[in-house]
Every structure is written in structure tokens, then in C-alpha cells.
Design an enzyme around this catalytic site. Sequence first.
Site, PDB file in Angstrom:
ATOM      1  N   HIS A 101      51.418 -17.933  -3.219  1.00 19.38           N
ATOM      2  CA  HIS A 101      52.236 -18.363  -2.072  1.00 19.38           C
ATOM      3  C   HIS A 101      52.041 -19.869  -1.858  1.00 19.38           C
ATOM      4  CE1 HIS A 101      53.766 -18.860   1.970  1.00 19.38           C
ATOM      5  NE2 HIS A 101      54.415 -17.720   1.794  1.00 19.38           N
ATOM      6  N   GLU A 159      60.708 -18.629  -3.481  1.00 19.71           N
ATOM      7  CA  GLU A 159      60.535 -19.148  -2.124  1.00 19.71           C
ATOM      8  C   GLU A 159      60.600 -20.678  -2.137  1.00 19.71           C
ATOM      9  OE1 GLU A 159      58.636 -16.454   0.888  1.00 19.71           O
ATOM     10  OE2 GLU A 159      56.995 -17.462  -0.102  1.00 19.71           O
TER      11      GLU A 159
HETATM   12  P1  PGA Z   1      59.291 -17.645   6.908  1.00 20.73           P
HETATM   13  O1  PGA Z   1      58.102 -17.506   5.830  1.00 20.73           O
HETATM   14  O2  PGA Z   1      60.135 -16.409   6.769  1.00 20.73           O
HETATM   15  O3  PGA Z   1      58.600 -17.734   8.222  1.00 20.73           O
HETATM   16  O4  PGA Z   1      60.056 -18.884   6.557  1.00 20.73           O
HETATM   17  C1  PGA Z   1      58.332 -16.989   4.552  1.00 20.73           C
HETATM   18  C2  PGA Z   1      57.068 -16.956   3.754  1.00 20.73           C
HETATM   19  O5  PGA Z   1      56.201 -17.811   3.960  1.00 20.73           O
HETATM   20  O6  PGA Z   1      56.882 -16.073   2.903  1.00 20.73           O
END
Ligand code: PGA
Length: 257
Positions: free
Chosen positions: A101, A171
Site C-alpha cells: 500500500h 491505486e
Molecule cells: P480512500 O483510501 O478511499 O480513503 O481514498 C483508499 C486506500 O488508501 O486504499
Amino acid sequence: MSKRTTPIIIGNWKTTPATKEIAVTFIKQLDKKCGSSKIKLPRKAYYLAVPDIFIPPLSELSSYGYIGAQNSTGTSLGQITGETTPSMLASGGASFILLGHSEVRKQGETSEAVSLKVALSLQSKITTVLCVGEEKRDKEGVYLELLEKDLTVSLALAPKHLLSNLVIAYEPIWAIGKDIPATPAECFEAVIALRRALATLFSIDYAKKIHIIYGGAVTADTAKIFLTDGGVDGLLIGRASQEVSSFLEILKVCHSA
Ligand code: PGA
């Protein structure tokens, strides 16, 4: 691995909630609402990546979802202070682990370190969700090359015979924790680049079948369009998974026909 029709909706609780009691109440309320939902939800409607300490009680309690971890170590049993191995997490009730992440990478985790973690997690036969995403975009498309490289390095040690337990979370870092998500078209473009890299690494067949999900500023208003137009098989949701009502709304829109 066959392509699933049920979307993979993963909540990422990060460092919330403050206590086990609040976490338990959350799951009780969520499961109750899942059970009485007018929209028929699948038997397992959600995945929730929670702080390690909450995994055992929540995995025993949750009937509508899978409980998982947000990180693990890349080194198996040994003398390393403060780390938890994938098999320990699995024996504590984790069904999956998020790895790579951006909030962990930001603390100095390299893609090489992520590759060790991914390999160990897959060897432990646990569903492994590898997160990748670019920091920013440029008109020339250099970010797509960086994205592909990041994926390739992060998967360098992944055992080929254990790839059916792998999920990729795209992401974009510029959308995480912000108000506006990527557009479905931006997501689609990145997913194609990721599938191209996966085809080179493994096979075209695998690249077509692997589940790729999107994360970054998703809400109930934007969730469904990623599934229909963004080329993804699910979502990774931070803030909107930390309240029962907003997470439930997302589950309902995503699981409705
Ligand atoms: P968010 O976070 O939906 O608050 O933008 C997503 C993540 O960090 O996986």
C-alpha cells in the site's frame, strides 16, 4: 482461476477504529444490515482489512465478509522484532493480506521489499492483494512505464504456481485520501498497462483472468461506474469503509444487478 462475477469489495480500515469494542459493534451492525438488505447480497459481500489486533475477534464474528490484514513481513519465522508473518495472520483468522500500500511504501518500503512480502504471502496460500499506483501523471505517459516497472519488480519473486491467489489493486497515489477519484477512463488505461505487464511476466491468459481492483477516493456515488466502465473487478475503499452506512451503500450498489 475462473473470472468471478461477484465484485471484490475491500474496505481498508487503516488505523481505525480506536478500540476492539467499536470494531465489534461495527461488524455486528454491518452484518445485521447485510442480512436485512432488500438488495440480495452474496453470502460473502465484503472484505475488510483491519488492524492485526482485531483480526481474531472479527474473523470469528463476521458472517458476511472476509477479514484480512493490511501488511505483513517478507521474512519467515525468525528473530525479527515487531513483525507478523502471513501464516501467523492466517492462523489468527486472516483470509487475505494487502501488500505494498502506498502509505507503507511512503515510509520507505521499496518494490524489492514488497516482492519478498508477496512471495511469502503467496507461499502461505493466502489471498494476496498487491497495491500499485503512480504518484502523478504526465502527458507523455511515462507514468504507465513506471507503473509497469513497479508491478514487475513487486512480482519478481512470486511463485508462478501460486498466482491464483493474487489480486492487483490499482491505486493512483494522487487519488488516495483526496476528494476526487480517477475517472473510469483513467482507471481503464492503467488497468490495460497492468494487464500488458502481467502478460509479459506470466501469460496472456493469466493477464486476462487475474482480478484487478481500483482504489482511491471511492464513494457510493462513484463505486459502480468503476465496475462497469473502469475495467476492474472490484474496489479498495479507505475512508468510506470506516462508517457502516457508507460501506453498506457501496456494497449495495456494487452487488446490485
Ligand atoms: P480512500 O483510501 O478511499 O480513503 O481514498 C483508499 C486506500 O488508501 O486504499
